[in-house]
Enzyme design. Structure first.
Site, PDB file in Angstrom:
ATOM      1  N   LYS A 128       0.856  -1.198   0.000  1.00  0.00           N
ATOM      2  CA  LYS A 128       0.000   0.000   0.000  1.00  0.00           C
ATOM      3  C   LYS A 128       0.879   1.230   0.000  1.00  0.00           C
ATOM      4  CE  LYS A 128      -4.381   1.142   0.211  1.00  0.00           C
ATOM      5  NZ  LYS A 128      -5.553   0.387  -0.261  1.00  0.00           N
ATOM      6  N   ASP A 168      -6.973   4.535  -4.487  1.00  0.00           N
ATOM      7  CA  ASP A 168      -7.616   4.396  -3.182  1.00  0.00           C
ATOM      8  C   ASP A 168      -8.215   5.789  -2.889  1.00  0.00           C
ATOM      9  OD1 ASP A 168      -7.731   2.346  -0.767  1.00  0.00           O
ATOM     10  OD2 ASP A 168      -7.345   4.277   0.151  1.00  0.00           O
TER      11      ASP A 168
END
Ligand code: NDP
Ligand code: 2IT
Length: 447
Positions: A128, A168
């Protein structure tokens, strides 16, 4: 069972070694709480210290992102990429731009991503990234310069076989376009598989935009079906009004549910006639406006700026905004109002106490690593198409997504039964997700 004690000392050690990273601690705790029976069944995992290893990222990159705003002032942000685990494939996970981003948040998201990606059954590891950049109120040019500066450092860590980012919070096709353009310019390679969520004309895949929200709707539909309930005619509340929320609402409506409320960080709207998703797309995707703009076209709806969207009575709740947005008091309110099923479109939106409240009251609860896995699964399908220089139709891709979500539901459901906790999707998702990663890690030896 001795392993449980070992796991709690392991958790204490994670907290000690990663001070002040509260969201990361929370995500680790939730997984470790599920793993005692697995360690009991597979003592070889404990002997090989697989759980200690999985809690330590393979690599963490923190970097400066300098850029110049429209008034000529220099701005300095902080960028992150946590490459958590590559046992099942290249690191895979989104990039978040939000002022709240810090190392602890990126690590919690990266840690969750390992198990989520494993549950998809596809060859993707977990990672991430993000930055504490706030795109709100920034011009197109400012967003472009920020993305270019971000990629000028990040590119050296990426590659279709190494690390593959996507979107995201705060990162959608506009930002990914700027990043892919800069990657291509620096490397002089049209490496489509290095980013997913791309636009359709530059290597993107059908359904990726819709995938997370559609997948969450499919998942909650499966959970309801497992208890003999139909989604048809049920009132649904969705938090957020971004990418995940919008397409969760769209699919819920197609499946016969009635979405009565949604939100953004400024408040929520209630529309008992059913939220108009096309209007929401116009406001959020085209105009980049606020949720209160909804009343412009739908004056009969109401906008509430103080209070919680979870006060709105519903049978199905889909938190699709951000971490820890649904706490114990919100969960109690939902239970009192007769909620039957909750599925996490966002990552870790429900606090631990909220999850316990749902479980104690017999509410079906789908954790994010299962319920929102449709997004990253479709990213893996995009990588597959890029690798074969192919592109599939919307219908074919959506059918693949639907089948993947059915399979994830079944895996979690069956694993929970196998371990004597029927209906506990948290346990099922954690154990099934962990086991696949652990098998691969064990095969590699100490690396
Ligand atoms: P978007 O940026 O498109 O939308 C985010 C939405 O959540 C907006 O409505 C935003 O409101 C609200 N929101 C975000 N942060 C906060 C906050 N701190 N407080 C209150 N509201 C907030 O993001 P996505 O829809 O892509 O992501 C939503 C969630 O889903 C995140 O948890 C993300 O990690 C998760 N997720 C996303 C996937 C994807 O494919 N995009 C895949 C799987 C999970 P406002 O505009 O007012 O800030
Ligand atoms: O949280 C997530 O799963 C995402 N933001 C999507 C990740 C991806 O690589 O598609």
């Amino acid at each position: 069972m001795p392993p449980a004690a070992d796991l709690s000392s392991l958790e204490a050690e994670v907290v000690r070694r990663n001070p002040a990273e509260t969201e990361f601690h929370q995500a680790v705790r939730e997984v470790l709480e599920s793993l005692a029976p697995v360690v009991h069944k597979h003592p070889e995992y404990a002997d090989a210290k697989l759980i200690e290893t999985i809690c330590e990222p393979e690599r963490q990159i923190i970097f400066r992102v300098p850029w110049v705003d429209d008034s000529g002032e220099v701005q300095v942000n902080r960028g992150f990429r946590v490459e958590f685990n590559s046992a099942l494939g290249p690191y895979k996970g989104g990039i978040r731009f939000h002022p709240s981003v810090n190392l602890g948040i990126v690590k919690f998201l990266g840690f969750e991503q390992i198990f989520k990606n494993s549950l998809t059954g596809l060859p993707i590891g977990g990672g991430k990234g993000g930055a504490d950049f706030d795109p709100k109120g920034r011009s197109n040019g400012e967003v472009m310069r920020f993305c270019q500066s971000f990629m000028t450092e990040l590119y050296r860590h990426l590659g279709e076989y190494t690390d593959v980012p996507a979107g995201d919070v705060g990162v959608g096709s506009r930002e990914l376009g700027f990043m892919f353009g800069q990657y291509k310019r620096i490397t002089n390679r049209y490496e489509s598989g290095v980013i997913t969520g791309k636009g359709l004309v530059w290597g993107g895949a059908q359904v990726r935009t819709e995938a997370t929200g559609y997948g969450t709707a499919y998942f909650v539909n499966e959970m309801l079906a497992a208890t003999g309930t139909a989604l048809e005619g049920l009132d649904v509340v969705v938090s957020g009004s971004g990418n995940v929320a919008i397409y969760a609402m769209e699919k819920i409506r197609q499946l016969g549910g009635n979405v009565v409320a949604c939100s953004d960080s400024s408040g929520y709207v209630v529309d008992h006639k059913g939220i108009d998703v096309d209007l929401l797309k116009q406001i959020k995707e085209v105009e980049r406006g606020r949720i209160s703009d909804y009343l412009r076209e739908r004056p009969e709806a109401t906008f509430v700026s103080d209070g919680s969207v979870w006060d709105v009575p519903c049978e199905v709740a889909l938190p699709c905004a951000t971490q820890n947005e649904l706490d114990e008091s919100a969960a109690k309110k939902l239970v009192a109002n007769g909620v039957k099923a909750v599925a996490e479109g966002a990552n870790m939106p429900c606090t631990r106490e909220a999850v316990r409240t749902f479980r104690e009251n017999g509410v079906a609860f789908g954790p994010g690593k299962a319920a929102n896995a449709g997004g990253v699964a479709t990213s893996a399908l995009e990588m597959q198409q890029n690798a074969s220089r192919d592109s599939w139709t919307f219908e074919h891709t959506e059918e693949r997504l639907r089948q993947i979500m059915r399979d994830i539901h079944e895996t979690c459901h069956e694993t929970a039964e196998e371990y004597g906790r029927p209906g506990d999707y948290v346990l099922g998702a954690n154990i099934a997700g962990f086991t696949r990663v652990a098998e691969a890690m064990a095969a590699f030896g100490v690396v």
